[in-house]
Structure formats: C-alpha cells, structure tokens
Design an enzyme around this catalytic site. Structure first.
Site, PDB file in Angstrom:
ATOM      1  N   GLY B 485       4.385 -38.716  47.721  1.00  0.00           N
ATOM      2  CA  GLY B 485       3.033 -39.109  47.958  1.00  0.00           C
ATOM      3  C   GLY B 485       3.030 -40.637  47.383  1.00  0.00           C
ATOM      4  O   GLY B 485       1.993 -41.202  46.951  1.00  0.00           O
ATOM      5  N   SER B 525       2.104 -31.255  39.539  1.00  0.00           N
ATOM      6  CA  SER B 525       1.493 -32.825  39.392  1.00  0.00           C
ATOM      7  C   SER B 525       2.101 -33.264  38.062  1.00  0.00           C
ATOM      8  O   SER B 525       1.679 -33.784  37.342  1.00  0.00           O
ATOM      9  CB  SER B 525      -0.027 -32.658  39.103  1.00  0.00           C
ATOM     10  OG  SER B 525      -0.872 -32.139  40.203  1.00  0.00           O
ATOM     11  N   ARG B 526       3.684 -33.201  38.110  1.00  0.00           N
ATOM     12  CA  ARG B 526       4.498 -33.387  36.892  1.00  0.00           C
ATOM     13  C   ARG B 526       5.164 -34.865  37.082  1.00  0.00           C
ATOM     14  O   ARG B 526       5.442 -35.354  36.040  1.00  0.00           O
ATOM     15  CB  ARG B 526       5.358 -32.595  36.730  1.00  0.00           C
ATOM     16  CG  ARG B 526       6.572 -32.430  37.967  1.00  0.00           C
ATOM     17  CD  ARG B 526       7.467 -31.218  37.441  1.00  0.00           C
ATOM     18  NE  ARG B 526       8.483 -31.561  36.384  1.00  0.00           N
ATOM     19  CZ  ARG B 526       9.666 -32.384  36.494  1.00  0.00           C
ATOM     20  NH1 ARG B 526       9.833 -32.941  37.416  1.00  0.00           N
ATOM     21  NH2 ARG B 526      10.018 -32.985  35.556  1.00  0.00           N
ATOM     22  N   ALA B 711      -0.778 -41.627  31.640  1.00  0.00           N
ATOM     23  CA  ALA B 711      -1.093 -40.751  33.020  1.00  0.00           C
ATOM     24  C   ALA B 711      -1.163 -39.277  32.825  1.00  0.00           C
ATOM     25  O   ALA B 711      -0.654 -38.456  31.905  1.00  0.00           O
ATOM     26  CB  ALA B 711       0.132 -40.771  33.675  1.00  0.00           C
ATOM     27  N   LYS B 712      -2.232 -38.874  33.519  1.00  0.00           N
ATOM     28  CA  LYS B 712      -2.330 -37.262  33.872  1.00  0.00           C
ATOM     29  C   LYS B 712      -1.877 -36.978  35.149  1.00  0.00           C
ATOM     30  O   LYS B 712      -2.214 -37.730  36.118  1.00  0.00           O
ATOM     31  CB  LYS B 712      -3.685 -36.736  33.700  1.00  0.00           C
ATOM     32  CG  LYS B 712      -4.145 -36.842  31.905  1.00  0.00           C
ATOM     33  CD  LYS B 712      -5.629 -36.839  31.686  1.00  0.00           C
ATOM     34  CE  LYS B 712      -6.098 -36.860  30.579  1.00  0.00           C
ATOM     35  NZ  LYS B 712      -7.575 -36.558  30.058  1.00  0.00           N
ATOM     36  N   GLU B 716      -3.121 -32.053  42.287  1.00  0.00           N
ATOM     37  CA  GLU B 716      -3.707 -30.599  42.431  1.00  0.00           C
ATOM     38  C   GLU B 716      -5.088 -30.115  42.356  1.00  0.00           C
ATOM     39  O   GLU B 716      -5.565 -29.459  43.114  1.00  0.00           O
ATOM     40  CB  GLU B 716      -2.763 -29.744  41.687  1.00  0.00           C
ATOM     41  CG  GLU B 716      -1.317 -29.924  42.066  1.00  0.00           C
ATOM     42  CD  GLU B 716      -0.159 -28.790  41.203  1.00  0.00           C
ATOM     43  OE1 GLU B 716       0.031 -29.495  40.200  1.00  0.00           O
ATOM     44  OE2 GLU B 716       0.129 -27.779  41.912  1.00  0.00           O
TER      45      GLU B 716
END
Lengths: 162, 764, 297
Positions: B485, B525-526, B711-712, B716
C-alpha cells in the site's frame, strides 16, 4: 477449430493477430499481444480492472471476444499517456496517492479518462456513479474521486480544485 | 538516533509521489499473473463440488491422455507431512493442514477444496482436461454453522481433533479445536459491584478480504531441483518456507520472487497455488503458470471468520465499568486456526475494567480455511463489545463517547490479556471525536449517528534491509517486505531523511529471497515499523561510514565529523577547517577510500506501538426498503508518526470502507448442500464508489518512542470500529438494534416491521 | 473458456441459416455481457456463437411510422443518448441505463437482457409496459410478437431453433403518456434487481389516469403485468387511496422465491413500495411531459 485473423487498431497502432473464438479481448491483449496493463479481477464484468475503450465507449475487455475487435479502434491503459507525458488523470492519481496496490488502477485510469472526454466538469456524484463499475478494495475511493475531479479541473485550466 | 522531533524533519511527513507510481498508472507494473516464461504451461485446478466427502478414487488417465496435457497431479504427488505448528504466516497454521488445504487428501472438506491439477499447453486445453478427471466421491454429512458444528452429534471433520485447553482432555474427537480463556481480577466480585448490567448476543458472517487481484504464480523447477517461484503474496520468505516444507525440498533450492501484489489484507499470508505449480513443473519439466479465477478465490481461499459474540457488561451508576464477560465462538473453516485469540484480547483492550473474564472457542466446519483479514479476530469481538457499549450508554442515558472517555485505558492500565499499556493514545481519539466538527452537523429525519472504538496490537518482528550508496551519490534501499500500500515510499523517505538527501535520490526495491536477508511477511501492520526501523538503521550505518570516509579524506578523526543535510562537516573549529563534503563527492571517491559504501541490517524489531481508533458514522435509513446510506464518516486514529500522510489516510479510508461492506452487505451464503451461492463480485457485494461519501481520516500523531521516527502500525485498526459504528447509527436513526451482520436491506426491513408494522402494507 | 466456433454473418438470412444449421447449441452474441459470463462459468457450452452486430440495422434507433424501432444489438450507451426516445419513454431509458456499469452499457442490449430470460432484467419491464413488440426472424420468415411473449421462464424463451430477435417496435407515446422504472438493489450500483417495477400511464387533462400498465420484475418466474395495479390506477388521480390500492395489487401479484438476493416477504413488500414510487414519478412526468432522468430508488 482454426484461428481467426483479426485486423484492428490498438493504441493508435495497426495490429493483426490470430486468436481462437473463445479467447476474450482481455486474453488477447494479455496473452497474445503482451499488453498486460489490463487486469483480470473477476472475468464477469463486475470489477472493471480490464476496462478498455472501444470506438469511444468503455467496455470490460473480459466480456468481449477477441474476434469482435475486427475493424475497431481500441485504447488500453498502455495508450493513455502520450509518450512519456502522463495524462492528467495519471498525474493526479500519483499526486493524490489514489492507488495503493495499483491492481485496479489501470481500469480506473481508462474509465476516468473516458469520463473526462465526455464530461469536462463532472460532479462528485456523477464521478462516483461513472466509476461504480470499477472496484477498489484498498482506498475506499476517496482519493480516487479527488484525483479525477482534480484532473478535470486541471484539464479545464483551473488549478487545485480539490 | 531519534527523529521524533517533527519540526526537524524535511522528508518524513511530506507527500511525495511513490517510487512505483508511474509504472502502475501506465499499466507496466508486473503483478502475479503478468509474468511469462519461455515454454510455460498453463495450470488449472479441479475443485470439490461437495462440502464434505470421502475421495474413493481419482482417475486421471483420460486427462493425461488429452493432447497438450503435460502433467496431472493429486495429493499422491506430495509427501505426507506430520502435524507441526508453523510460524511462517500471520495466523496460526499447521504444515500438515496447509498441505491438505492446498490439495485434498482422503477427504474434501469444503466446496472448492482442490483435489487435482493439470498443466497443459493452453488454458483451454487445461480446462478441458479438468472435465476428464473422474473423482469418485462418497458424500458425507456436512456442517456449516459454527454452533451446529459444536454440537455433540455434528458431523466430525477430523478424527484426530481433540479439543485443546479443556481439562480433562476429551476422549472423543470433535469440531472444537481449542478453548482459550483470559481473566483479570475476580469476575464474581465484579458482578457484585455492578449496579447496572447488560447482556447481549451478536453474530457475524464470514467475509472475504476481496483483494481485486486473484492469486497467481509462475513456478519453474529445474532438473537439479532448483526452483524459481514468481508469485503475488504478502511475503516471499513465507512462500519459500511453506513450499520447501510442502514439497520436501531445501530452502536454498528455492528462490521466491515477489511480484507486485494486487491487494492482500491478510488473505495472501498463506499459499494455495505455488505448491501445485511446483509439483506440476517438477513433473512436466516446464515452467507452469496458475491463475485463479474469481470464483476460485471465493470458494477456495480464506475468508475471515464468522462468529458468535456474547457480551455481558456491568457498571456503576456513574458509568464506570466494573465487570465484563465475553464468550466467543469463531469459525476456523476446515482446519483449526481461527483468530479467536486476538478476538479475545482486542475486545476490551480500550477499557480499564477491574474484573474481566473471556472465553473463546476455535471451531472447524465445512468452509474454506479462514485466513487473516485486517486485524484478524478484532472486528468480530469489537462489533459485539462496541454495540453493547452503545446499548449500555443508551440504557443509562450516558453519551456514548463520554462512556468511553470515563472507561478509557491509559498509560499504566493493565489489559485483561496481560500487558500494561504505555504511550497509548486511545483517550486522545475519544477526546478528538468529542471535539470533531462532525458532531455539530444536524441530522434529519431517518438519520442517525453512531460511534465506536477499536484496538489492534501491531507487531514488529524480523526484518532485513540494505542501503547501498551508488557511484553518483544516489542511494538504493533494498528490503524484503512486499509493498502492499505504498510502503516503498515510506522506506525511501526514512532513508532520505537519515542520509540528508532528496527523496527522489533514494530508490527502494523489494528484493527476492536470495537478494536480501530474511524478512517476516507484510502483515500485522509491521512493515513501516519493523522494516522501517531496519532501513533507518542501515542508512545510519551508511552515515557512519560516510563520516569515516570524509575523515579519511580530511585526515582527521571520524569523531570530528558531523553529518548534516547530506554533507560531512568538521565537527567544530578544533576539527579543522574544511569545505563540507557532499554525499555525492564522497561516493565519487569511495573507490579510493576503502571501496563501496553500503550496509545491511537485520533486526528483530521490538516495541511496536498499538493502534487505537474512534469512529463517528452518520447514516440515513430508507424505512420502506431497509437500505442504509452512509452520509458522513470520520475516523480518528493514533498513528504514531505519519511517515507519508497520504498513505496513512489511505489505509484508514480503505479499512473503514471494508468495514462498511462487512457491516451492510458482505457475507458468504451457502445452500443446503454446503455449496457457496455467491462466489463472485455480483452477489458478494463489496462497496462501490457510489455507495460512499468521502471518508474523513483524522491522524493523531502520538509518537512511538520505540521507533526512530515514532511510527506505529496503521493498517489494521481502521477496520475494527465500523461495524458497530454503523449499527449504533442505525439504532440512532430507527430505534432498531441490529445484532446480526450484515445489516442488509431485507434483514433491516424485517426488523423494522417486527418492531412496528407500517399500516400501509398490512393489506394482503 | 472452452473451445467454440464463431461466425459473424452479414445478413439476417445468413444468421438464421447459421443458427438453424448448427450441429449443436448455437447462441446469438449481441452485447455478450451475459453470454460470456455463462460461457466462462461453464453454465453454457455452445458449439457456435453467431455475432449479429455486423448485420445492417441491428445497431441503431429510428422512427418509422408510429414506432420507434430499436435494433436488437443497440448498446445501452446509444439508447441513453437518444433524446427523442428518452423524451418519449424516460422509464425505458432508465431501465436500460440500470443494466450494469458504464462499461456494461458500452455493450449490453435490450434483446440480450430479454433473451437471457432472467426475471430480474432491468430493461424488460418498461419495454413491456410500453406495449412494445419484438420482431423475430427465423427459418419461417419474420414474425412480430408482444415482448411479454418472449420469456417463458427463467432461462427459457419462446424462440425456436434458428430464431432471433432482430428489432423492437415501440409505439410512439400518446399525449400525457409517460413512464418510470425503479428497481431495488442492496448497493447503489452493480447488483441484480431484487425487485423492479415499471409504470406506464396515460392521463386525461384533469390528471386522472385513462390507461396504465404496471410491470414487475424479479418477483415471479417471468416479468408480471399487474392487471390489478392498472385497474387501481385507471380512472383515478394519484391520491393516497389509489396508492394504497396500487401497493396492495402489486403485492398480490408477486410470486417470488427466497434466494441470495432477497426473501419472499421482502420482495413482496418492496414491490408495493416501488409501485407507489414509480407511479408517482410516471404521473408527474405524464402531467408535465417532463423528460428528466431519475436514478435508482
């Protein structure tokens, strides 16, 4: 069953090919002519990833036979830019981050280009309904709609409409 | 180094064009089905028409004899595999189950289960050959519904499946694969303290990830056993590991090439076609391409679990929650491994509740094996809990956002599943919702507003990255996580920020398994967190080297060199007086200062920051047809730091839209024989452009101190709140509480009629 | 897709010969938006495909005497763009326009929508409501039949081997006659009608209905001409009482099934809803002879 000989015009170039009757236009583009920009997402006309322009109208190339292209003029996603100059819709897709995975993008580019050829100043609602036959699962359509409206503004000579 | 100070950032936080963008808008990007190899054959897969049947025999002789057919395979072409837990994909998986899922052995377990495959010189011949394969089935009783599957007299799918997590161990096999539980405090005390209680039951249907690109691969196996796999997946290293195990070959003999991936959302964290193509290629000696059609995608690949969610909440009169109980029954599909675990853990994560008891069941039935889907497990349980929170709020006459505010988990809160939170931004999302202009929009008749919150863990894990400085001072970033994405843009941006050069001078690639160190797949989301951390560290190592080279040129100590804006400077007057050296100048002299400048970093990233969200949704209900129109949607999320804000917004908008589809119209529909009735985009109804308004994505930047840029993961959590937000809005509009998803027009109209039959339509 | 033969005859006679003389199953290809889907899914395995689009007259709309004549292979985009037709029968244009996406509109035809014989076909109810006739060519020459006589059940038509629809004849409307078509779908686009309803009315100068045809789709094995609904309208203005009786008549005419798209109860109720809503639009149009296009429900 013998193959059919087809003479047609694709992206401005005269093209001849042989195909079997059951091959769709999409099969011919992808497997015979190496024009793999048009994608098969469903094969049933529900997702629009295979959208091409045939004699001025957008169609799902998965629902057209390759033999039907005889004498037609076809534009695929590979024919939207002029050389290395991107079409405004392509440019605005990039600027607005209107693609994530990019798989539906060719269909959207072709459909949006056809919309703006026909309607220089579409509303958001007209744009959403015109593009309802193009599924995108990544973006939620928000940035796609903004990109198309902004491309329309650019083509009308207005700046930064959205 | 830390780059948490946003005001000092030059690249991170801007919105440049993604590096792979032009290829994608002109149709040149190569996805799974776009690859061709010389001499390539076309593979097709024969699938079961039955939900549950024993395979008495498979006769492939006529298919094999068809001119143009070069190979036919069945389960006999694969080695039997012992039961062994795999830690390769995003969710729980067993190597043996995966092998059986790719090609049925002994029994077919669902409509669409692969039983054989052929490779031929054209797709039409391959298709004809499928018709010539004779499978003799003994049809068995089947079970589709999760609670039916749990009954004592249900048809049992696996003779060797004994419920785990119960004491004593059952003596009879069943469809209940596992019972899990989480407890905090003492639930009995909680109920004693509670002054108000509410108990409700909710249900959801399986939904498909709905990526527009069907699964596709091309595989070439050489006579020496070396194998190249070109496929679209969420992890080339995942493909390699699974294929090696399922075919019994050494990992070093497989090179997995990541194609561009046309969407995955978790559904491409496991494999279906690659082992079949590999076996066909091995048997035929030719490269083999297999591409699924859409019907195969729906029938044969993983949807998300359907579920039953029973929620009980207890509160004090002021709204403070004191007790919460949850019972979850999740469909795993044909093999164990539903995401009931995360479903349990996410349900109450937003709240500070002293006494909690959670029980979850993982249940098999005659459906395709579920696959991860965006925050796997969380949307189901959260639909229940967030709907129930709304019901409690209305019962107690408390504003639903205020109810969430007074119960919000904060730094230091201990979650029911164990961890103690730090650096969490949940309360901030609630407060931002309370302050959002959305709430000031007046609603008309038949219109309503709902809110809901959501949580997702986000993960870190193993990632590798390299940063190469080219001779002209540009940089190449190499990483191993498929870009699903826009992550390549984020990788290039972080590297450019560290190196101090323009974004356009950094080009990222996603490399194959032989060209970069091991990287866990794209999921959880890693990638921006973990692979972003590896990229940042690789660029930092390069900067250390660049400073060393500058020091060498100047003949001073490396400690006396500073790096700023892409240039080396003497670190102060004492270091000497030199003109700054640009990265470009240093790169040009690299050959004379020690050779090429590059660095590779391999890490197991820890410290992922959780994702928190609160959504507001306005709907209008046509009470005569039951159709729901989404009028306005605002999604507020703690995103840590938005590296490329446009793609963060895009994740939020896309997740919300999938959630709206889940809420309103998406579902798997089976007939009485257990056959899927809607395996296409015509009747599996994902949202189309005209169904939606713009989605307002509000990014709250509460940096994660464990990541160099803060960043996080963001991808998700956006799918977690929408189902309840929509249901709560429908209630607000109509007074009707919808507890069964999807809230499709026939169901809503029936619910409206049950409440108050309109007099106009009484005549009959 | 399985192997098949293809021919594109240049005359109606050649097409009839090809269809009549085919050894196995022969199918007509006009727009192909249903045919190709059925071919790919394996639901249909024809031996021969006869493409009728090369036959002169098969594509296009003309006014001939008291009729609009629509060539059977005329795609949706041409029908939507035909202003006299849209002015005369906005409901027919609405019905055609609701078939699939803009991409489908580039290919889909009324003849294909009709001969695919789905009770849910969007263009068929308004065409029947307009009392259109289909011109059928076949080995025995040409015949003309009311459109409602073509479909006999789901997937079945009254066409004999070698026959195909060449064109539709739609009578020019009378003064103060107009129509409307509405359908219900779960989404805003891209679904098959759960219920469709066409209302075609003629009013007198006072606004009372002198003639009406109400046709429902997707509530029975074929499209249903609701005689009771027409009766409810005839002689009346569109007051609450008339609407109520229209609603009841529409519901009473439904014999739907429960399937993945809707239940019997739901379809029946929504048929009444759509009849009322479509009648309101048709009356309004007939009264003003307006030609605006209304969207879906």
């Amino acid at each position: 069953m013998s193959k059919h000989h087809v003479t047609t015009t694709i992206n401005g170039e005269p093209v001849e090919y042989l195909c079997e009757a059951q091959q769709t236009m999409l099969d011919v583009l992808r497997d015979e002519l190496n024009l793999t920009g048009s994608k098969e997402g469903c094969g049933s006309g529900d997702c629009g990833a295979c959208t091409v322009i045939v004699d001025g109208n957008i169609v799902c190339s998965c629902l057209m036979l390759g033999v039907e292209a005889e004498g037609k003029t076809i534009t695929t996603v590979e024919g939207i830019a002029e050389g290395d100059k991107l079409h405004p819709v392509q440019q605005k897709f990039l600027e607005h981050a209107a693609l994530q995975c990019g798989f539906c993008t060719p269909g959207f580019i072709v459909a949006a280009k056809a919309l703006l050829d026909e309607n220089k100043n579409p509303t958001e609602e007209e744009t959403r309904y015109w593009l309802a036959g193009n599924l995108c699962r990544c973006t939620g359509y928000d940035k796609i709609i903004r990109a198309v409206l902004d491309a329309a503004a650019l083509m009308r000579g207005e700046a930064g409409a959205v | 180094m830390s780059y948490l100070d946003k005001s000092a950032l030059k690249v991170v936080g801007t919105r440049p064009v993604r590096p792979d963008g032009v290829e994608k808008v002109i149709g040149r990007a190569n996805f799974g089905a776009d690859m061709v190899m010389p001499g390539m054959l076309w593979g097709k897969v024969l699938r079961s028409p039955h939900a549950h049947a024993r395979i008495r025999s498979i006769n492939t002789a006529r298919a094999a004899a068809l001119p143009g057919v070069r190979a036919v395979i069945t389960a006999d072409d694969f080695p039997p595999i012992a039961s062994e837990e795999a830690f390769v994909g995003e969710g729980p998986m067993n190597f043996r189950d995966l092998s059986y899922n790719c090609i049925a052995r002994g029994k077919v377990l669902y409509d669409g289960h692969a039983v054989a495959a052929v490779a031929a010189t054209s797709p039409a011949i391959a298709e004809e050959a499928l018709d010539l394969i004779a499978v003799d089935y003994e049809v068995l009783p089947h079970v589709i519904d999760v609670e039916d599957a749990m009954k004592a007299d249900a048809p049992v799918l696996h003779d060797d499946l004994f419920t785990q997590g119960v004491d004593p161990k059952p003596t009879k096999p069943s469809n209940i694969a596992k019972r899990i539980g989480f407890n905090k405090g003492d639930i009995a005390t909680g109920w004693k303290e509670a002054e108000v209680t509410i108990e409700r039951r909710y249900t959801t249907q399986p939904v498909h990830q709905g990526y527009i690109e069907p699964h596709a691969c091309v595989v070439a196996v050489g006579a020496d056993g070396q194998c190249t796999i070109w496929s679209s997946s969420q992890g080339q290293f995942m493909v390699r590991a699974y294929c090696a195990k399922l075919l019994g070959v050494d990992i070093a003999n497989i090179r997995a090439m990541p194609a561009e991936i046309g969407g995955g959302f978790g559904g491409k964290t496991l494999i279906y076609l690659e082992p079949l193509a590999m076996a066909l290629s091995r048997k035929s000696g030719r490269p083999v391409k297999i591409v699924m059609n859409r019907e195969e995608v729906f029938r044969g690949t993983g949807p998300a679990a359907g579920s039953v969610i029973e929620v009980k909440l207890g509160a004090k009169k002021d709204g403070r929650l004191v007790a919460a109980e949850l019972l979850l029954k999740y469909q795993a599909g044909a093999f164990p491994g539903s995401p009931v675990g995360p479903g349990c853990m996410c349900a109450f994560a937003m709240y500070d509740i002293p006494h909690v008891s959670i029980v979850g069941y993982d249940v098999v039935s005659n459906r395709p094996k579920v696959a991860a889907y965006r925050a796997p497990g969380a949307p189901n349980s959260s639909f229940g809990v967030e709907s129930c929170m709304d019901e409690l709020a209305r019962q107690m006459n408390i504003d639903p956002l205020h109810l969430r505010e007074i119960n919000a988990a904060k730094d230091g809160t201990k979650a029911a599943h164990g961890p103690t939170w730090s650096n969490i931004g949940y309360l901030e999302t609630v407060q931002a919702a309370q302050a959002n202009a959305h709430l000031s929009h007046k609603l008309g008749s038949n219109q309503g507003r709902g809110v809901a919150s959501g949580f997702w863990f986000n993960i870190g894990g193993e990632s590798s990255a390299a940063c190469h400085i080219n001779e002209d001072g540009t940089a190449t970033v190499v990483e191993g996580c498929p870009d699903i994405g826009g992550s390549r843009a984020s990788m290039a941006m972080m590297a450019a920020e560290v190196l101090g050069i323009p974004y356009e001078r950094v080009r990222p690639i996603v490399a194959d398994t032989a060209s970069v160190g091991f990287s866990f797949l794209t999921g959880g989301s890693r990638v921006t967190f973990a692979t972003g951390m590896a990229v940042t560290q690789a660029a930092e190592k390069v900067v250390v080297e660049l400073k060393k080279r500058a020091a060498m040129i100047w003949d001073i100590s490396p400690d006396a060199v500073d790096w700023k804006d892409g240039k080396a400077y003497p670190a102060g007057p004492n270091a000497g007086s030199f003109e700054p050296l640009s990265l470009q100048e240093i790169a040009l002299k690299a050959g004379r200062t020690g050779g090429p400048i590059s660095a590779e970093v391999t890490i197991n990233a820890q410290g992922a920051g959780a994702g928190w969200a609160t959504h507001i949704c306005d709907v209008e209900v046509d009470s005569e047809t039951g159709r729901v129109k989404i009028l306005r949607y605002t999604a507020i999320q703690d995103v840590g730091r938005a590296i490329h804000p446009s793609y963060v917004e895009g994740q939020i908008q896309g997740g919300v839209t999938q959630g709206i589809g889940w809420a309103l119209n998406e579902e798997y529909i089976y007939d009485k024989d257990g056959r899927l009735e809607n395996p296409g985009f015509l009747d599996y109804r994902v949202p189309v452009a005209s169904d939606l308004p713009m989605i307002d994505a509000v990014m709250l930047e509460i940096p994660n101190p464990r990541h160099p840029f803060g960043a996080k993961g963001v991808g998700e959590v956006p799918i977690v709140p929408p189902m309840a937000a929509v249901a709560n809005a429908i209630f607000d509009a109509t007074g009707i509480r919808m507890r069964d998803l999807p809230m499709s027009p026939p169901k809503l109209r029936a619910a409206l009629d049950a409440e108050a039959p309109p007099p106009r339509l009484a005549a009959e | 897709m399985p192997r098949v033969s293809y021919t594109a005859p240049a005359t109606v006679d050649d097409a009839v010969k090809a269809l009549a003389g085919a050894a196995g199953l022969a199918k007509v290809l006009s727009g192909g938006t249903d045919l190709l889907v059925q071919l790919k899914s394996g639901r249909l395995k024809p031996d021969l495909i006869v493409d009728t689009k090369r036959i002169p007259g098969m594509i296009g709309i003309r006014e001939e005497g008291d009729y609009f004549v629509i060539g059977a292979a005329t795609p949706g985009v041409l029908i939507s763009a035909h202003q006299p037709l849209e002015h005369a029968y906005p409901g027919i244009v609405e019905g055609v326009d609701l078939i699939g996406s803009q991409q489908i509109q580039g290919r889909c035809t009324i003849a294909g929508n009709l001969c695919n014989a789905s009770p849910a076909a969007d263009s068929v109810p308004p065409v029947i409501a307009a009392r259109a006739r289909a011109v059928v060519a076949g080995p025995g020459g040409r015949r003309e039949v009311p459109v409602e006589e073509i479909v006999t059940g789901p997937g079945r038509t009254s066409l004999q081997k070698g026959e195909f629809v060449v064109e539709f004849k739609i009578p020019l409307p009378k003064p103060r006659q107009s129509d409307a078509y509405l359908r219900f779908i779960p989404r805003t686009e891209m679904d098959i009608a759960v219920v469709g309803c066409a209302v075609n009315v003629t009013l007198d100068e006072s606004g009372a209905c002198t003639d009406a045809r109400v046709v429902l789709g997707a509530v029975a094995p074929t499209q249903v001409i609701v005689a009771g609904a027409a009766e409810a309208l005839r002689g009346h203005k569109l007051d609450e009482d008339t609407l109520q009786r229209l609603d009841s008549a529409a519901q009473a005419a439904c014999h739907p099934i429960t399937d993945k798209r809707g239940t019997i109860e739901y379809r029946t109720k929504v048929a009444g809803v759509l009849a009322r809503r479509a009648a309101a639009i048709a009356f309004d149009r007939a009264a003003t002879r307006g030609a605006t296009i209304a969207g879906a429900v």
